[in-house]
Design an enzyme around this catalytic site. Sequence first.
Site, short mmCIF file in Angstrom:
data_model
loop_
_atom_site.label_atom_id
_atom_site.label_comp_id
_atom_site.label_asym_id
_atom_site.label_seq_id
_atom_site.Cartn_x
_atom_site.Cartn_y
_atom_site.Cartn_z
N LYS A 251 -3.67 -2.09 15.18
CA LYS A 251 -2.55 -0.28 16.57
C LYS A 251 -3.35 -0.60 17.15
O LYS A 251 -5.14 -0.34 17.09
CB LYS A 251 -2.78 0.66 15.36
CG LYS A 251 -1.01 0.76 15.30
CD LYS A 251 -1.00 2.17 14.40
CE LYS A 251 -0.87 2.00 13.42
NZ LYS A 251 -1.41 1.81 11.79
N GLU B 224 1.07 -1.23 -0.04
CA GLU B 224 0.13 0.03 0.21
C GLU B 224 0.72 1.67 -0.42
O GLU B 224 2.23 0.77 0.24
CB GLU B 224 -1.22 -0.08 0.95
CG GLU B 224 -0.11 0.22 2.60
CD GLU B 224 -0.46 0.92 3.37
OE1 GLU B 224 -1.82 2.30 3.09
OE2 GLU B 224 -0.78 0.51 5.06
#
Length: 306
Positions: free
Chosen positions: A159, A27
């Site tokens: 995260k 990405e």
Amino acid sequence: MDLKDLLLFAPEVSDALSSGKPVVALESTIISHGMPYPRNVSTALEVEAVVRENGAIPATTALMDGQFCVGLSSDQIEKLGSSDGVKKVSLRDIGVALSKETLGATTVATTMFIAEKAGIQIFATGGLGGVHRGDSGDVSADLTALGTIPVTVVSAGVKAILDLPRTLEFLETLGVPVLGYETDVFPEFWIRGSNLPISARVDDPLAAAAAISAHWSSGMKSGVVLAAPVPVEDEADPEVINAAINEGLAAAAAQGVAGSGTTPFLLAHIVESTGGASLETNIALVKNNAAVAAKVAVELASLNKR
Ligand code: PSU
Ligand code: MN
């Protein structure tokens, strides 16, 4: 416009795909919005090198001049990493960015979308988007993509700026397998994780490829999360990270940061308040994920030939 005219392949990537060689998509939001310049650019190039060292061809994706780029030159990576105003393109932004010929970086969701169109089965990133903490209702389109696009995403989990248990429940609802790579617990990005559930453990690239391949052979159309924990030697200090996250969340609330700006804001804040330590961990885990993805891509390519 025809789909084949929308996809602009780097020559090396199209050669690899047409001969059935392993390819790993990468990405680009992590380059434009996930890390500071110039480490973002050097990391993107190092990650491509790690994919090659492990036997696959890297295909970093982006939107440029009204096309989906599948595989970028080092000049294009430099441009994405150093230009101001690169658009973070998630699923709903694709059409507008193409029509306006915007310079766009692809999120996990958009990279999955492009990878599937391009015929790439696996891609590597740092962390997935997910369900944000609190009651804002902010849920990443990365989850929508995982529920509907048959591509495997190798990540170090999610995260801890997000609500991890809710994110995992959401993935279950969507029918997305969460495979732990050499782990029994879901990784928590900067730390290896301790108690969140995965759906199954796989211990090597062949076992991962076999599970992924069987998921799709069965007719399932969802993506797969292959979750690899950060290497032990690169793990961050959980107390330092948690303090930085809490400070970042408070700053975001105080400054009214919302929507697609939230993730980049929090990441930048955490890099700053850990004095760059979180960035080193981030870079190490992305490289680890790229190595795992390349090894699994090699096994997927050989399973595809059978
Ligand atoms: N994880 C990282 N760095 C990042 C992101 C995730 O380590 O830059 C990016 C990815 O591109 C992911 C996006 O798809 O953040 C999710 O943003 P949002 O929460 O706005 O959907
Ligand atoms: Mn969001």
